[in-house]
Scaffold this motif. Sequence first.
Motif, PDB file in Angstrom:
ATOM      1  N   ILE A 229      30.444  43.394 -61.635  1.00 62.52           N
ATOM      2  CA  ILE A 229      31.656  42.571 -61.484  1.00 62.52           C
ATOM      3  C   ILE A 229      32.661  42.913 -62.579  1.00 62.52           C
ATOM      4  N   PHE A 230      33.914  42.995 -62.176  1.00 59.66           N
ATOM      5  CA  PHE A 230      35.028  43.361 -63.060  1.00 59.66           C
ATOM      6  C   PHE A 230      36.036  42.210 -63.101  1.00 59.66           C
ATOM      7  N   PHE A 231      36.434  41.821 -64.303  1.00 53.50           N
ATOM      8  CA  PHE A 231      37.525  40.864 -64.487  1.00 53.50           C
ATOM      9  C   PHE A 231      38.582  41.499 -65.392  1.00 53.50           C
ATOM     10  N   SER A 232      39.836  41.210 -65.107  1.00 51.97           N
ATOM     11  CA  SER A 232      40.897  41.652 -66.021  1.00 51.97           C
ATOM     12  C   SER A 232      42.020  40.625 -66.036  1.00 51.97           C
ATOM     13  N   ASP A 233      42.753  40.605 -67.130  1.00 53.44           N
ATOM     14  CA  ASP A 233      44.009  39.866 -67.164  1.00 53.44           C
ATOM     15  C   ASP A 233      44.956  40.581 -68.113  1.00 53.44           C
ATOM     16  N   ILE A 234      46.195  40.128 -68.134  1.00 51.46           N
ATOM     17  CA  ILE A 234      47.230  40.767 -68.942  1.00 51.46           C
ATOM     18  C   ILE A 234      47.281  40.109 -70.315  1.00 51.46           C
ATOM     19  N   VAL A 235      47.199  40.910 -71.343  1.00 53.43           N
ATOM     20  CA  VAL A 235      47.292  40.396 -72.710  1.00 53.43           C
ATOM     21  C   VAL A 235      48.700  39.852 -72.938  1.00 53.43           C
ATOM     22  N   GLY A 236      48.783  38.625 -73.434  1.00 56.48           N
ATOM     23  CA  GLY A 236      50.080  38.035 -73.751  1.00 56.48           C
ATOM     24  C   GLY A 236      50.889  37.611 -72.543  1.00 56.48           C
ATOM     25  N   PHE A 237      50.212  37.385 -71.415  1.00 54.91           N
ATOM     26  CA  PHE A 237      50.949  37.066 -70.187  1.00 54.91           C
ATOM     27  C   PHE A 237      51.718  35.748 -70.303  1.00 54.91           C
ATOM     28  N   THR A 238      51.149  34.757 -70.994  1.00 57.06           N
ATOM     29  CA  THR A 238      51.818  33.459 -71.127  1.00 57.06           C
ATOM     30  C   THR A 238      53.163  33.605 -71.828  1.00 57.06           C
ATOM     31  N   ASN A 239      53.175  34.356 -72.928  1.00 55.47           N
ATOM     32  CA  ASN A 239      54.435  34.576 -73.642  1.00 55.47           C
ATOM     33  C   ASN A 239      55.410  35.395 -72.817  1.00 55.47           C
ATOM     34  N   LEU A 240      54.880  36.422 -72.142  1.00 56.77           N
ATOM     35  CA  LEU A 240      55.739  37.262 -71.309  1.00 56.77           C
ATOM     36  C   LEU A 240      56.391  36.439 -70.202  1.00 56.77           C
ATOM     37  N   ALA A 241      55.606  35.551 -69.593  1.00 60.54           N
ATOM     38  CA  ALA A 241      56.128  34.710 -68.510  1.00 60.54           C
ATOM     39  C   ALA A 241      57.190  33.743 -69.021  1.00 60.54           C
ATOM     40  N   SER A 242      56.982  33.215 -70.234  1.00 57.64           N
ATOM     41  CA  SER A 242      57.947  32.249 -70.780  1.00 57.64           C
ATOM     42  C   SER A 242      59.279  32.906 -71.116  1.00 57.64           C
ATOM     43  N   GLU A 243      59.248  34.227 -71.350  1.00 58.32           N
ATOM     44  CA  GLU A 243      60.472  34.955 -71.709  1.00 58.32           C
ATOM     45  C   GLU A 243      61.132  35.601 -70.500  1.00 58.32           C
ATOM     46  N   SER A 244      60.552  35.432 -69.315  1.00 55.48           N
ATOM     47  CA  SER A 244      61.044  36.117 -68.121  1.00 55.48           C
ATOM     48  C   SER A 244      61.453  35.114 -67.053  1.00 55.48           C
TER      49      SER A 244
ATOM     50  N   THR B 143      42.963  37.716 -56.550  1.00 54.66           N
ATOM     51  CA  THR B 143      43.924  37.773 -57.653  1.00 54.66           C
ATOM     52  C   THR B 143      44.493  36.368 -57.810  1.00 54.66           C
ATOM     53  N   ILE B 144      44.473  35.874 -59.024  1.00 54.79           N
ATOM     54  CA  ILE B 144      45.055  34.560 -59.326  1.00 54.79           C
ATOM     55  C   ILE B 144      45.964  34.742 -60.528  1.00 54.79           C
ATOM     56  N   GLY B 145      47.280  34.653 -60.288  1.00 56.68           N
ATOM     57  CA  GLY B 145      48.213  34.895 -61.378  1.00 56.68           C
ATOM     58  C   GLY B 145      48.044  36.306 -61.901  1.00 56.68           C
ATOM     59  N   ASP B 146      47.772  36.422 -63.197  1.00 57.10           N
ATOM     60  CA  ASP B 146      47.586  37.753 -63.779  1.00 57.10           C
ATOM     61  C   ASP B 146      46.124  38.175 -63.811  1.00 57.10           C
ATOM     62  N   SER B 147      45.243  37.369 -63.249  1.00 53.84           N
ATOM     63  CA  SER B 147      43.812  37.686 -63.251  1.00 53.84           C
ATOM     64  C   SER B 147      43.437  38.470 -62.000  1.00 53.84           C
ATOM     65  N   TYR B 148      42.553  39.441 -62.178  1.00 55.84           N
ATOM     66  CA  TYR B 148      42.159  40.341 -61.090  1.00 55.84           C
ATOM     67  C   TYR B 148      40.637  40.440 -61.108  1.00 55.84           C
ATOM     68  N   MET B 149      40.005  40.230 -59.949  1.00 50.35           N
ATOM     69  CA  MET B 149      38.541  40.251 -59.860  1.00 50.35           C
ATOM     70  C   MET B 149      38.108  41.251 -58.798  1.00 50.35           C
ATOM     71  N   VAL B 150      37.242  42.171 -59.187  1.00 46.42           N
ATOM     72  CA  VAL B 150      36.750  43.221 -58.290  1.00 46.42           C
ATOM     73  C   VAL B 150      35.235  43.302 -58.438  1.00 46.42           C
TER      74      VAL B 150
ATOM     75  N   GLU C 196      46.606  40.633 -81.111  1.00 46.20           N
ATOM     76  CA  GLU C 196      46.742  39.689 -82.216  1.00 46.20           C
ATOM     77  C   GLU C 196      48.133  39.036 -82.210  1.00 46.20           C
ATOM     78  N   HIS C 197      49.155  39.837 -81.933  1.00 48.64           N
ATOM     79  CA  HIS C 197      50.520  39.300 -81.965  1.00 48.64           C
ATOM     80  C   HIS C 197      50.981  38.775 -80.610  1.00 48.64           C
ATOM     81  N   ASP C 198      50.184  39.012 -79.582  1.00 54.62           N
ATOM     82  CA  ASP C 198      50.436  38.415 -78.253  1.00 54.62           C
ATOM     83  C   ASP C 198      51.868  38.654 -77.759  1.00 54.62           C
ATOM     84  N   PHE C 199      52.267  39.940 -77.730  1.00 56.23           N
ATOM     85  CA  PHE C 199      53.562  40.362 -77.224  1.00 56.23           C
ATOM     86  C   PHE C 199      54.741  39.959 -78.122  1.00 56.23           C
ATOM     87  N   LYS C 200      54.482  39.489 -79.318  1.00 51.89           N
ATOM     88  CA  LYS C 200      55.600  39.070 -80.182  1.00 51.89           C
ATOM     89  C   LYS C 200      56.027  40.245 -81.066  1.00 51.89           C
TER      90      LYS C 200
END
Length: 324
Positions: free
Chosen positions: A148-163, A193-200, A320-324
Amino acid sequence: MMLPEENINRLMNIALTGLLWRAPEHLQELSSVCKSQEGDVYSYGIILQEILLRDLPYCMNDFMEAKTIVTRVQSRESPSFRPLIPTRYNDMLYTKMMLSCWNDEPKYRPTFTEVLQTIKKINGGKSVAEQLKRGEPVTAELFDQVTIFFSDIVGFTNLASESKPLEIVNLLNDLYTCFDHIIDCHDVYKVETIGDSYMVVSGLPKRNGISHAGQIANMSLDLLSDMSHFEIKHSPEKQLQLRIGIHTGSCVAGVVGLKMPRYCLFGDTVNTASRMESSGLERGWTSMKGKGCLFTYFLNGREGFTKSLPDLNKAACLEEHDFK
């Protein structure tokens, strides 16, 4: 007040989206509502593509605009313009039935009675859809070995708040289009796929012996490599990073829900894979919630793999800096 041409085109494209399921013979007269049994079978064939790929109609056609798709189907090209299907599905009875439903000649399409007989043959005489319509539970299945594979985007919350919301939708569309093209090259199954999460997963619903771990590992390397040059269109100065977790073991798979049924995976393997993803760059002896300390590993490559991969030191700084 006149709408800008861009907005007019967008509204027209939305309106034409509803015609993606309409048979070519009924697209000849868009001003009238045309109905036929054969046309319904064609529409059902488009739905079969949605079920097979777990995505929108024509999802493999590089997100062509609905207007372009409708025009090409309406013109009845030779060969007929239809949704692209990955070659690994070519030999499936399901795919052959779907293609027959798309036949440009209505008289050569199967009847719904013939479709139902084919579905029962595919399911060994059983039909999950019939069970769900009767309100009956669908029997879950145990798989001894899957990866099983899981992935998500690092810093997605901050990226979404700025977009802007539409920018995030377009980003995820671009990202998952890239993902989908890659997973089609491997023996894997996209669960959700849920939001930025991807399951394979690999090893179900079609068992593949002991190759499931290798399939997921190779897919992961290809995904990471593509992320090295993936561009966020509305914010090109930022580098997208994936956080990935993989685990192998047993799990149970089954359909959950009646009104909106979903194919779901359950078991400790699912939980561990999810925690492998959430633990980010921590490897070696790693504390896992509910599991204690587990010895975990990085996948750094494979023999003969020459594609570029992200720099782990830069990835650690970015996380560590979460897209900042």
